[in-house]
Design a protein around this motif. Sequence first.
Motif, PDB file in Angstrom:
ATOM      1  N   GLY A  11      -4.021   3.619  -1.284  1.00 28.03           N
ATOM      2  CA  GLY A  11      -5.333   3.158  -2.164  1.00 28.03           C
ATOM      3  C   GLY A  11      -4.912   2.813  -3.640  1.00 28.03           C
ATOM      4  N   TYR A  12      -5.611   3.064  -4.364  1.00 31.39           N
ATOM      5  CA  TYR A  12      -5.277   2.681  -5.798  1.00 31.39           C
ATOM      6  C   TYR A  12      -4.341   3.557  -6.392  1.00 31.39           C
ATOM      7  N   ALA A  13      -4.191   4.825  -5.940  1.00 32.92           N
ATOM      8  CA  ALA A  13      -3.058   5.414  -6.628  1.00 32.92           C
ATOM      9  C   ALA A  13      -1.630   5.381  -5.827  1.00 32.92           C
ATOM     10  N   VAL A  35       2.751   5.080   4.299  1.00 29.58           N
ATOM     11  CA  VAL A  35       2.012   5.327   5.601  1.00 29.58           C
ATOM     12  C   VAL A  35       0.665   5.176   5.218  1.00 29.58           C
ATOM     13  N   ASN A  36      -0.074   4.099   5.810  1.00 30.38           N
ATOM     14  CA  ASN A  36      -1.493   3.951   5.635  1.00 30.38           C
ATOM     15  C   ASN A  36      -2.035   3.435   6.940  1.00 30.38           C
ATOM     16  N   ALA A  37      -3.448   3.664   7.065  1.00 32.78           N
ATOM     17  CA  ALA A  37      -4.059   3.554   8.500  1.00 32.78           C
ATOM     18  C   ALA A  37      -4.360   2.375   8.741  1.00 32.78           C
ATOM     19  N   GLU A  38      -4.622   1.526   7.478  1.00 33.11           N
ATOM     20  CA  GLU A  38      -5.156   0.145   7.554  1.00 33.11           C
ATOM     21  C   GLU A  38      -4.293  -0.965   7.207  1.00 33.11           C
ATOM     22  N   PRO A  39      -4.316  -1.860   7.481  1.00 31.42           N
ATOM     23  CA  PRO A  39      -3.190  -3.060   7.050  1.00 31.42           C
ATOM     24  C   PRO A  39      -3.590  -3.588   5.810  1.00 31.42           C
ATOM     25  N   VAL A  42      -7.983  -1.916   0.589  1.00 32.18           N
ATOM     26  CA  VAL A  42      -9.413  -1.343   0.642  1.00 32.18           C
ATOM     27  C   VAL A  42      -9.954  -1.055  -0.750  1.00 32.18           C
ATOM     28  N   GLN A  43     -10.647  -2.016  -1.460  1.00 29.87           N
ATOM     29  CA  GLN A  43     -11.131  -1.897  -2.619  1.00 29.87           C
ATOM     30  C   GLN A  43     -12.599  -0.923  -2.421  1.00 29.87           C
ATOM     31  N   ARG A  44     -12.071   0.531  -2.476  1.00 28.91           N
ATOM     32  CA  ARG A  44     -13.058   1.363  -2.146  1.00 28.91           C
ATOM     33  C   ARG A  44     -14.442   1.290  -3.600  1.00 28.91           C
TER      34      ARG A  44
END
Length: 409
Positions: A11-13, A35-39, A42-44
Amino acid sequence: MKHRIVVLGAGYAGAYVAGTLARRLSRQDTEITVVNAEPDFVQRLRLHQLSAGQAIEAPQLTEVFAGTGIRLRLARVTAVDPERQVVAVADADGGDGNGELGYDTLLYALGSHVTTHGVPGVAEHAFDVAGRPSALRLRKRLDVLSRRDEGGSVLIVGVGLTGIETATEIAESRPGLSVTLIARGELGAQLSAGARRHLRQACDRLGITVLEHTEVEAVEAARVLCADGTALASDATVWTAGFAVSPIAAAGGLDVTETGRIVVDRTMQSVSHPNVYAAGDSAYVVGDNGRPLPMSCASAGYTGMQATAAIVGRLTGHTIPNTKLEYLGNHISLGRRDAILQMVDDEAQAKQNYVGGRKAARIKAGILKMSLWTTSHPTFGLPRRRHHLAPVPNGSADKAIAHSEKTAA
């Protein structure tokens, strides 16, 4: 043997820390795995827009990290074992690719998710905008309602920033739907008097019904039950009444708060395990004003910068600077052409003055654009010199930390 740095979450961090470490540390000495669940990134901050039907850019992480030497592992984190220094993962698509990743230094930045607060029916029947899959699920439901001749009713539960932004975005983007915002307390209670008036005017302009001092006791498939006995019909209930972190850190034995956030010192280092760092929503840290930093994108930026500085400093034997840990205020979108910029004082109380309207909307849009660009270009503007690690046996994190602190002393 190279020093293994594992970053959990992009994410951002997480994306910022990983990219910056890749530029600052020598590839001869370190290997960095994210390690990330999505490729995609994501702009949360814009998931409420995505749910309302707007196109939101989602850069591929392979492109974000291209040329940095960072390894990307698409997987879900299922456990952390700080004693063995391993992370358990499972393929994000549910495949058989389970396994463990060993680390010497860990950056924990798994973020947060929506919490039900134990309210019956939320998990089964409510929508949320805490993640890209859930935002797309809500978008699909709103598409169905928008195609109906009679439209539909949308109930948003919770009047934090996410609830306000979601309600106003849906009302503006889908005027054929009836939008109701349910507040347990007062609408905009955290804002100044002027900003509260501005918010109420925006809700009136967009046709949003606001129910204040209303507590939801249960969510059903087609209605919401309130504590006063009222039953509100709902074709789509959106739950925005709070966020929580994953229980993974607590289950792994890290020192955490009652809510599961990792307790860290001023440098984002875990107080219980010195080779573990935390940033973003996962970290519980006291800011420069003496108060815990809230879960926010701004906090992710500040904690990410401090974690990066600490990891580089400790592993290379350099002095660790104290970066800013500030909470300056909130930007609240009210659709695409209106917003509120509310600054706060050192006591985290709203200042009297605020910025509203199109000017605030332009400021918010600029911040979102800058956040996306800097995350998509994590090494831009950083010095090209890569530092070698301090010469310690076996390159283990605890020995490197001990060595760097002795050197600094």
